[in-house]
Scaffold this active site. Structure first.
Site, mmCIF file in Angstrom:
data_model
loop_
_atom_site.group_PDB
_atom_site.id
_atom_site.type_symbol
_atom_site.label_atom_id
_atom_site.label_comp_id
_atom_site.label_asym_id
_atom_site.label_seq_id
_atom_site.Cartn_x
_atom_site.Cartn_y
_atom_site.Cartn_z
ATOM 1 N N GLU A 411 35.635 83.154 78.547
ATOM 2 C CA GLU A 411 34.650 82.065 78.508
ATOM 3 C C GLU A 411 34.366 81.526 79.912
ATOM 4 O OE1 GLU A 411 35.981 79.226 75.589
ATOM 5 O OE2 GLU A 411 35.790 80.670 73.940
ATOM 6 N N GLU A 487 37.225 86.827 70.319
ATOM 7 C CA GLU A 487 37.935 85.639 69.844
ATOM 8 C C GLU A 487 37.213 85.157 68.603
ATOM 9 O OE1 GLU A 487 39.368 83.020 72.950
ATOM 10 O OE2 GLU A 487 38.920 81.255 71.703
#
Length: 816
Positions: A411, A487
């Site tokens: 991220e 994820e």
């Protein structure tokens, strides 16, 4: 075939000495205590919101306004300095090379030998080597390690101290085998009646000179030599010895059959053996493509993975082999076949265990690059240190067959920019140059930005975090023709806690986004989440949502669920709630106890054993006559539920191609059941309509005895090595043996004999009880006590006392 004979008698050989005991530790450099390494100085607490109290807006959660985040990094005293020292002894006849191998030290370790600085590493999560040859004396030497942890440098609990092992490596001469330079590659697999494989081997020599030769051998798991090349026959080019082994009837490495061979190299100088090294290797290939998806050994499979933070719950960040084995075995029993080391470099012990037990790995590196996610995070070091960190990660780990891909980030804020694309290309190219055998990925959470910048298209494997409703649009822009759920889920729950009424979005897989899901709706005054597995955060979803994409779209190659276990810090959705100090995302809780969600995943992933699991428990003294939905997690498609012998209906799972019946494709639910004390029984049916199994729950009476279930890695015994751990799950039962699920009794523990008390944990994210004190209350009827073996053989006895009820239970464990 011959057994390999050591050449130790022919010349002085390398020594690899684990520096475990006899360390001195101090926070202030004045008061010292004796500790063993691995060590986490902060895990004993106490918990306090003042530790690393942050007032921030978490951009990854969509926040725009800063608020107080009291438990974000675990509420433990990891901030500050730590100092370690110990003596190391160098043999009087030693004249070779000496180095220290650190597997990880938190944080910014400075290494000094005899008062002279020998090395430094910025990143607390990485392994690094320090050449101490110029600083040592024969005889006693003083080794010191100084650490520094600063506030707002982590988004979760990082731990504190030398939390991974330290090894002193002595080689008798300066010319030696480069451990991290060894490269193995399975180049071909010929599958058929007599499976065959070829393995290419390269062994670099440091300070190579004429007269140097290298002998190479490949051994089976029992130590029998299968293939060998004599020192006189091994070609050496540019200081690198190499050969290719052809192995008939090859045993391939996979999660189902994790067979390990051994590669042995012996270094000779003018015919005299001066160094040798043995490593485990596995025969296996990896590929990923639009046509085949993810393939291991040429066979397409969907990755069934979980993300794991590095802490071990009540043990903190201090690594322990028994605890790691328990983690991996528990996940494998669920049907999991891969882990992601989120969001940092793994430990060598963890990779060794994944090799031997058969767990694939995405080895991750960074949680941030240049742009900081927290004020004092790794972004301070990225520009100067990133290449060195990637190099150490890959070189130290590339011979582990368990690792199937590298991850260069999670991220990353730069993912939507040209800079992000440039850095992505650079780091991926660096991984390829060090290891051309594995693909590279990263976890992208801003799909539109990552696709428009070209970051997603740059990666070998485009990984997307959450937002499954964007998968279809994402795949239309990916030349690769596949994507990975790097994820997924982030469903939240507290073990054994059930909230009523049960609120669900049943009729649309994307109803939460369409309606503007409000995470505050699931927050309650107790700081707990419901174990009906219907709660999640604003950016996330339920397991059922992910599985529709995994099962229906061949171009989705698998997933890594957030997370396999609860971890210290990051207590979403209770980031602003005190005393919440650990996460709710785990499939297992912080003590390692399975939540109900464990059995949901097991029912979908575990193909070798059947699953039948009922929830909630059936002890509700205040709910007589009230609607109490009953769920069954099972791999069977049909079941009938009975309450005190009365049928509540025979139902089937519903597969709706339009995406309706969100929860009924993978779960069986009886939503109208009214509670009455007694017995709940489910009968499951196979595809032919035959009874295939049953499970029964009963209402518990008054607690009458303590139950203790022991887990060890060695069939109920402990190794007398001073390190081995036993995990004892403690609960209360009534006189008939029925588990009492609502017990909250305060228990105390005393260990005698060949071992010591290590820690205790009940899995309650809001508990402020210290892990390292021998007392704790039950949470949802359970807790786990951890005891540690002594170095002497004997019997370890754990006495468990419940003073409130006058109950005592003793557990005896052989220490061998």
């Amino acid at each position: 075939m011959a057994m390999l004979c050591s050449v130790a008698g022919q010349a002085q050989q390398r020594q690899e000495i684990l520096l475990q005991d006899d360390w001195q530790f101090s926070n202030d450099g004045q008061q010292w205590e004796t500790v063993s390494v691995p060590h986490d100085w902060a895990i004993s607490g106490p918990f306090d919101k003042k530790w690393d109290l942050q007032r921030v807006a978490i951009e990854q959660n969509g926040e725009t306004e800063a608020t107080e985040k009291s438990g974000r990094s675990g509420s433990l005293p990891w901030i500050g300095e730590g100092h370690y020292k110990r003596k190391i002894t160098i043999p009087s006849d030693f004249s070779g090379h000496a180095e220290l191998l650190f597997d990880g030290a938190m944080s910014e370790p400075t290494v000094t030998v005899n008062g002279k600085m020998a090395g430094y590493w910025a990143y607390g999560y990485n392994t690094f080597r320090v050449d101490i040859t110029p600083y040592i004396n024969k005889g006693e030497n003083l080794l010191t390690v100084d650490l520094k942890n600063v506030e707002e440098s982590s988004r979760w609990y990082p731990g504190a101290g030398i939390y991974r092992p330290v090894t002193l490596v002595l080689t008798p001469e300066q010319t030696r085998i480069d451990d991290w330079g060894i490269r193995t590659e399975t180049t071909k697999i010929h599958q058929g009646k007599n499976d065959a494989a070829t393995m290419k081997v390269e062994v670099p020599v440091i300070n190579y000179h004429p007269g140097i030769q290298v002998a190479l051998s490949l051994l089976d798991a029992d130590g029998t030599v299968l293939k060998e090349v004599a020192a006189t026959d091994t070609p050496i080019h540019d200081g690198k010895a190499g050969t290719t082994f052809a192995i008939g009837e090859a045993k391939l490495w996979s999660p189902e059959s994790p067979y390990l061979y051994k590669l042995h190299a012996t270094l000779y100088s003018d015919g005299r053996a001066i160094d040798e090294k043995t490593i485990n290797v596995g025969l296996r290939t990896i590929s990923v493509s639009q046509k085949g998806g993810f393939q291991l050994n040429g066979v397409t499979r969907k990755i069934k993975g979980v993300c794991l933070h590095h802490d071990l719950g009540p043990l903190g960040a201090a690594i322990n082999k028994a605890a790691l084995i328990r983690q991996i075995k528990t996940m494998k029993e669920m049907g999991c076949d891969a882990i992601r080391t989120s969001h940092n470099m793994p430990s060598q012990w963890q990779m060794d265990i994944c090799d031997s037990l058969g767990m694939m790995v995405m080895a991750e590196s960074f949680d941030m690059w240049v742009y900081p996610k927290c004020k004092n995070g790794y972004s301070r070091f990225f520009k100067e240190w990133a290449d060195r960190d990637i190099e150490n990660l890959v070189r130290a780990n590339r011979n582990h067959p368990c690792i199937v891909m590298w991850s260069i980030g999670n991220e990353i804020p730069e993912q939507g920019s040209a800079e992000g694309r440039r850095i992505s290309m650079h780091l991926q190219d660096l991984c390829h140059s060090l290891d051309p055998t594995r693909p590279v990925t990263q976890g992208l959470d801003r799909a539109e930005g990552a696709l428009s910048s070209g970051v997603a298209q740059t990666m070998d494997i485009p990984g997307f975090n959450y937002r499954v409703h964007k998968y279809e649009k994402n795949i239309s822009q990916l030349w690769q023709g596949f994507l990975l759920g790097s994820e997924t889920a982030s469903t939240v729950s507290s073990r054994g806690v059930y909230k009523f009424p049960v609120k669900t979005d049943d009729n649309s897989r994307f109803s939460s986004w369409a309606k503007g899901y409000d995470p505050n709706a699931i927050k309650t005054a107790d700081g707990q989440c419901s174990s009906y597995d219907v709660e999640y955060c604003s950016w996330s979803n339920l397991p059922d949502d992910d599985w529709r994409w995994q099962d229906d779209k061949p171009w989705v190659i698998g997933e890594f669920v957030w997370t396999g276990y609860d971890y210290l810090g990051e207590p979403s959705p209770y980031d602003e709630y005190w005393p919440s100090r650990s996460s709710y995302f785990g499939i297992c809780d912080l003590a390692g106890l399975p939540k109900d969600r464990y059995y949901l995943y097991r029912s979908h992933w575990q193909k070798e054993q059947h699953t039948i699991h009922l929830l909630p428990h059936w002890t509700w003294p205040d709910r007589k006559g009230e609607v109490t939905p009953v769920y069954c997690y099972t791999d069977y498609d049909e079941a009938e539920l009975f309450v005190n012998g009365k049928s509540q209906g025979r139902i089937k799972k519903i597969e709706d191609g339009n995406g309706n019946n969100r929860l009924d494709r993978y779960r069986l639910r009886w939503n109208g059941v009214k509670y009455e004390p007694g017995e709940v029984k489910v009968v499951v049916y196979d595809q032919d309509g035959n009874v295939a199994g049953t499970q029964t729950m009963r209402t518990a009476g008054k607690a009458a005895k303590i139950k203790a279930d022991v887990w060890t890695q060695s069939d109920g015994t402990l190794k007398a090595d001073g390190n081995d751990l036993a995990f004892i799950t403690v609960s209360l039962a009534d006189k008939k043996g029925t588990f009492v699920p609502d017990a909250t009794d305060q228990l105390s523990f005393e260990v005698s004999g060949a071992g010591t008390f290590k820690a205790v944990c009940n899995g309650d994210a809001t508990s402020l009880e210290v892990f390292t004190k021998p007392t704790m209350r039950l949470f949802s009827g359970q807790l786990v006590v951890i005891v540690q073996a002594a170095k002497q053989k004997g019997q370890l006895t754990l006495a468990i006392k419940d003073k409130q009820r006058g109950l005592t239970q003793k557990v005896t464990i052989p220490v061998k």
